[in-house]
Design a protein around this motif. Sequence first.
Motif, PDB file in Angstrom:
ATOM      1  N   ASP A  23       6.795 -42.025 -30.056  1.00  0.00           N
ATOM      2  CA  ASP A  23       6.759 -43.395 -29.509  1.00  0.00           C
ATOM      3  C   ASP A  23       5.501 -43.832 -29.032  1.00  0.00           C
ATOM      4  OD1 ASP A  23       9.163 -43.953 -30.804  1.00  0.00           O
ATOM      5  OD2 ASP A  23      10.349 -43.315 -28.892  1.00  0.00           O
ATOM      6  N   LEU A  24       4.688 -43.025 -28.542  1.00  0.00           N
ATOM      7  CA  LEU A  24       3.487 -43.286 -27.972  1.00  0.00           C
ATOM      8  C   LEU A  24       2.334 -43.649 -28.830  1.00  0.00           C
ATOM      9  CD1 LEU A  24       1.906 -43.782 -25.198  1.00  0.00           C
ATOM     10  CD2 LEU A  24       1.218 -41.225 -25.314  1.00  0.00           C
ATOM     11  N   LEU A  25       1.970 -44.995 -29.018  1.00  0.00           N
ATOM     12  CA  LEU A  25       1.144 -45.489 -29.918  1.00  0.00           C
ATOM     13  C   LEU A  25      -0.617 -45.334 -29.318  1.00  0.00           C
ATOM     14  CD1 LEU A  25       2.931 -48.732 -31.159  1.00  0.00           C
ATOM     15  CD2 LEU A  25       3.201 -46.326 -32.010  1.00  0.00           C
ATOM     16  N   VAL A  26      -0.542 -45.681 -28.088  1.00  0.00           N
ATOM     17  CA  VAL A  26      -1.934 -45.517 -27.704  1.00  0.00           C
ATOM     18  C   VAL A  26      -1.726 -45.050 -26.097  1.00  0.00           C
ATOM     19  CG1 VAL A  26      -3.927 -46.659 -26.786  1.00  0.00           C
ATOM     20  CG2 VAL A  26      -2.955 -47.587 -28.857  1.00  0.00           C
ATOM     21  N   ALA A  35      -1.212 -48.910 -22.212  1.00  0.00           N
ATOM     22  CA  ALA A  35      -0.617 -48.105 -23.088  1.00  0.00           C
ATOM     23  C   ALA A  35       0.132 -48.828 -23.812  1.00  0.00           C
ATOM     24  CB  ALA A  35       0.282 -46.747 -22.374  1.00  0.00           C
ATOM     25  N   ALA A  36       0.315 -48.383 -25.142  1.00  0.00           N
ATOM     26  CA  ALA A  36       1.165 -48.992 -26.296  1.00  0.00           C
ATOM     27  C   ALA A  36       2.104 -48.155 -26.593  1.00  0.00           C
ATOM     28  CB  ALA A  36       0.413 -49.454 -27.427  1.00  0.00           C
ATOM     29  N   VAL A  37       3.572 -48.505 -26.667  1.00  0.00           N
ATOM     30  CA  VAL A  37       4.665 -47.796 -26.867  1.00  0.00           C
ATOM     31  C   VAL A  37       5.540 -48.307 -27.805  1.00  0.00           C
ATOM     32  CG1 VAL A  37       6.692 -46.510 -25.954  1.00  0.00           C
ATOM     33  CG2 VAL A  37       4.692 -46.683 -24.564  1.00  0.00           C
ATOM     34  N   VAL A  45       3.394 -53.247 -24.265  1.00  0.00           N
ATOM     35  CA  VAL A  45       2.123 -52.720 -23.483  1.00  0.00           C
ATOM     36  C   VAL A  45       2.623 -52.363 -22.061  1.00  0.00           C
ATOM     37  CG1 VAL A  45       0.081 -53.873 -23.021  1.00  0.00           C
ATOM     38  CG2 VAL A  45       1.127 -54.097 -24.966  1.00  0.00           C
ATOM     39  N   VAL A  46       1.920 -51.306 -21.490  1.00  0.00           N
ATOM     40  CA  VAL A  46       2.371 -50.940 -20.048  1.00  0.00           C
ATOM     41  C   VAL A  46       1.084 -50.649 -19.352  1.00  0.00           C
ATOM     42  CG1 VAL A  46       3.603 -49.494 -18.696  1.00  0.00           C
ATOM     43  CG2 VAL A  46       4.411 -50.082 -20.582  1.00  0.00           C
ATOM     44  N   SER A  47       0.751 -51.214 -18.192  1.00  0.00           N
ATOM     45  CA  SER A  47      -0.543 -51.090 -17.413  1.00  0.00           C
ATOM     46  C   SER A  47      -0.193 -50.912 -15.926  1.00  0.00           C
ATOM     47  CB  SER A  47      -1.477 -52.052 -17.595  1.00  0.00           C
ATOM     48  OG  SER A  47      -2.702 -51.658 -16.753  1.00  0.00           O
ATOM     49  N   THR A  48      -0.762 -50.154 -15.121  1.00  0.00           N
ATOM     50  CA  THR A  48      -0.516 -49.870 -13.689  1.00  0.00           C
ATOM     51  C   THR A  48      -2.085 -50.055 -13.165  1.00  0.00           C
ATOM     52  OG1 THR A  48       0.572 -48.735 -11.775  1.00  0.00           O
ATOM     53  CG2 THR A  48      -0.533 -47.558 -13.483  1.00  0.00           C
ATOM     54  N   ASP A  49      -2.103 -50.715 -11.772  1.00  0.00           N
ATOM     55  CA  ASP A  49      -3.304 -50.847 -11.211  1.00  0.00           C
ATOM     56  C   ASP A  49      -2.974 -51.013  -9.585  1.00  0.00           C
ATOM     57  OD1 ASP A  49      -6.182 -50.859 -11.419  1.00  0.00           O
ATOM     58  OD2 ASP A  49      -5.873 -52.580 -12.938  1.00  0.00           O
ATOM     59  N   PRO A  50      -3.951 -50.251  -8.735  1.00  0.00           N
ATOM     60  CA  PRO A  50      -3.955 -50.478  -7.246  1.00  0.00           C
ATOM     61  C   PRO A  50      -4.814 -51.638  -6.965  1.00  0.00           C
ATOM     62  CG  PRO A  50      -5.300 -48.551  -7.872  1.00  0.00           C
ATOM     63  CD  PRO A  50      -4.974 -49.129  -9.236  1.00  0.00           C
ATOM     64  N   ILE A  51      -4.575 -51.805  -5.701  1.00  0.00           N
ATOM     65  CA  ILE A  51      -5.736 -52.935  -4.996  1.00  0.00           C
ATOM     66  C   ILE A  51      -5.337 -52.761  -3.439  1.00  0.00           C
ATOM     67  CG2 ILE A  51      -3.866 -54.838  -5.286  1.00  0.00           C
ATOM     68  CD1 ILE A  51      -6.321 -56.512  -5.228  1.00  0.00           C
ATOM     69  N   SER A  52      -6.546 -52.595  -2.793  1.00  0.00           N
ATOM     70  CA  SER A  52      -6.413 -52.389  -1.412  1.00  0.00           C
ATOM     71  C   SER A  52      -7.587 -53.126  -0.504  1.00  0.00           C
ATOM     72  CB  SER A  52      -6.594 -50.873  -1.176  1.00  0.00           C
ATOM     73  OG  SER A  52      -7.641 -50.395  -1.566  1.00  0.00           O
ATOM     74  N   LEU A  53      -8.469 -53.602  -1.019  1.00  0.00           N
ATOM     75  CA  LEU A  53      -9.870 -53.995  -0.403  1.00  0.00           C
ATOM     76  C   LEU A  53      -9.646 -55.636  -0.244  1.00  0.00           C
ATOM     77  CD1 LEU A  53     -12.562 -51.908  -1.811  1.00  0.00           C
ATOM     78  CD2 LEU A  53     -11.283 -51.437   0.110  1.00  0.00           C
ATOM     79  N   ALA A  54      -9.269 -56.290  -1.104  1.00  0.00           N
ATOM     80  CA  ALA A  54      -9.433 -57.706  -0.914  1.00  0.00           C
ATOM     81  C   ALA A  54      -8.164 -58.164   0.062  1.00  0.00           C
ATOM     82  CB  ALA A  54      -9.160 -58.509  -2.193  1.00  0.00           C
ATOM     83  N   ALA A  55      -8.396 -58.296   1.280  1.00  0.00           N
ATOM     84  CA  ALA A  55      -7.443 -58.293   2.348  1.00  0.00           C
ATOM     85  C   ALA A  55      -6.452 -59.788   2.326  1.00  0.00           C
ATOM     86  CB  ALA A  55      -8.003 -58.026   3.705  1.00  0.00           C
ATOM     87  N   GLU A  56      -7.486 -60.757   2.123  1.00  0.00           N
ATOM     88  CA  GLU A  56      -6.719 -62.099   2.297  1.00  0.00           C
ATOM     89  C   GLU A  56      -5.936 -62.506   1.245  1.00  0.00           C
ATOM     90  OE1 GLU A  56      -7.313 -64.253   4.753  1.00  0.00           O
ATOM     91  OE2 GLU A  56      -8.420 -62.798   5.954  1.00  0.00           O
ATOM     92  N   ARG A  57      -6.387 -62.034  -0.005  1.00  0.00           N
ATOM     93  CA  ARG A  57      -5.222 -62.546  -1.004  1.00  0.00           C
ATOM     94  C   ARG A  57      -4.749 -61.304  -1.974  1.00  0.00           C
ATOM     95  NH1 ARG A  57      -6.419 -68.095  -2.373  1.00  0.00           N
ATOM     96  NH2 ARG A  57      -4.794 -67.800  -3.897  1.00  0.00           N
ATOM     97  N   ILE A  58      -4.420 -60.281  -1.342  1.00  0.00           N
ATOM     98  CA  ILE A  58      -4.108 -58.922  -2.012  1.00  0.00           C
ATOM     99  C   ILE A  58      -2.977 -59.281  -2.829  1.00  0.00           C
ATOM    100  CG2 ILE A  58      -2.576 -58.308  -0.080  1.00  0.00           C
ATOM    101  CD1 ILE A  58      -3.672 -55.369  -0.804  1.00  0.00           C
ATOM    102  N   ARG A 138       0.328 -57.747 -31.581  1.00  0.00           N
ATOM    103  CA  ARG A 138      -0.785 -57.131 -32.225  1.00  0.00           C
ATOM    104  C   ARG A 138      -1.450 -56.349 -31.072  1.00  0.00           C
ATOM    105  NH1 ARG A 138      -6.539 -58.394 -33.268  1.00  0.00           N
ATOM    106  NH2 ARG A 138      -7.174 -56.699 -34.753  1.00  0.00           N
ATOM    107  N   TYR A 139      -1.622 -55.259 -30.834  1.00  0.00           N
ATOM    108  CA  TYR A 139      -1.994 -54.395 -29.940  1.00  0.00           C
ATOM    109  C   TYR A 139      -3.614 -54.384 -29.853  1.00  0.00           C
ATOM    110  CZ  TYR A 139      -3.450 -50.786 -26.447  1.00  0.00           C
ATOM    111  OH  TYR A 139      -4.072 -49.984 -25.507  1.00  0.00           O
ATOM    112  N   VAL A 140      -4.567 -54.664 -29.098  1.00  0.00           N
ATOM    113  CA  VAL A 140      -5.915 -54.897 -29.239  1.00  0.00           C
ATOM    114  C   VAL A 140      -6.211 -53.841 -28.200  1.00  0.00           C
ATOM    115  CG1 VAL A 140      -7.978 -56.212 -29.189  1.00  0.00           C
ATOM    116  CG2 VAL A 140      -5.655 -57.187 -29.941  1.00  0.00           C
ATOM    117  N   PRO A 141      -7.098 -52.653 -28.813  1.00  0.00           N
ATOM    118  CA  PRO A 141      -7.642 -51.747 -27.769  1.00  0.00           C
ATOM    119  C   PRO A 141      -9.131 -52.066 -27.374  1.00  0.00           C
ATOM    120  CG  PRO A 141      -8.092 -51.046 -29.986  1.00  0.00           C
ATOM    121  CD  PRO A 141      -7.398 -52.549 -30.115  1.00  0.00           C
TER     122      PRO A 141
END
Length: 327
Positions: A23-26, A35-37, A45-58, A138-141
């Motif tokens: 089932d994993l397409l990308v 990723a595309a499943v 479509v699934v994505s994950t991202d961390p953020i730590s440096l922008a204190a005021e509007r994190i 339509r998944y766009v890579p």
Amino acid sequence: MSKLSPADLDRYIFSRTGAASDDLLVGPGYGEDAAAVAVDEGTMVVSTDPISLAAERIGTLGVAIASNDVAACGGVPEWLVSTILLPEPDVESLDEITRQLDAEAERLGITIVGGHTETVAGLARPLLSLTCMGPADRYVPTSGAEPGDAVLLTEGAGIEGTAVLATDFRADLEASGVDADTVDRAAGFFDDISVLPESVVLAPVATAMHDPTEGGVLNGLVELACASGVRISLAADDVPVRSETRTLCDAMGVDPMRILGSGALLATVPADAAAEAVSALDAEGIEATVVATVEESAADGASEGCVVYDGQQYTGGVRDDMYDLWE
């Protein structure tokens, strides 16, 4: 802070992905932020991202950045899982962060469906890790650019970085002579971080799309070129930069092309579709510029993909100029 090299990612990350799935397409790949499943209804479509440096509007930035990665693949961001790690029990900080998460998610039409919150010894500042999901027709890579395609950039370079400079480093800017009105306008760029509107316009025609974040537009171009195995050549004068961005970057000694770049979307489209794409974006009030043309990779085989910017060749990650400001 800097990104791992493509070779290290291949060796330690992309080759270690657990059980195989039909089932994993990308899946994981250099420059691919989502990723595309395959699901019963189509593609998720699934994505994950961390953020730590922008204190005021994190919280605001966290939602926008996570959802941008889904949108930049042609997905419609609908659900968000939020992990909040705090350096110490601090209800006031938690209150502010969750207020920001709630407000930005509601503004973008995204539902926060779960997550995790705890304190972690050793952290110097709050850390968010957000996972966003949504369906795509339509998944766009990132890896789909073809020689001859036009390279489009929406809005301009350094939009996210400008907003963060205006809030996290306001005292430094004013001490260097930047007037308060300019800093206030720059802080307003937080409202311009989402690329959902331009993604909707470009997804049906784009061969590749990418959301530049750390390392700015330059690093985003490098990731797109390397993922696609192509060459992209451009000069600083080819790239639109807002006047506020230029002023704040000059004051802080950073390059607009190498600072946090969310708020812009990179896309490649067939050359004969470029003018219509720019016109369609303009009709939605979105500025767009053709900044380059995709070329064949080096004939001598020296590089499978690269960016030539102001005469210098880049084949790997570009360190974000803003990292040094927090050190």
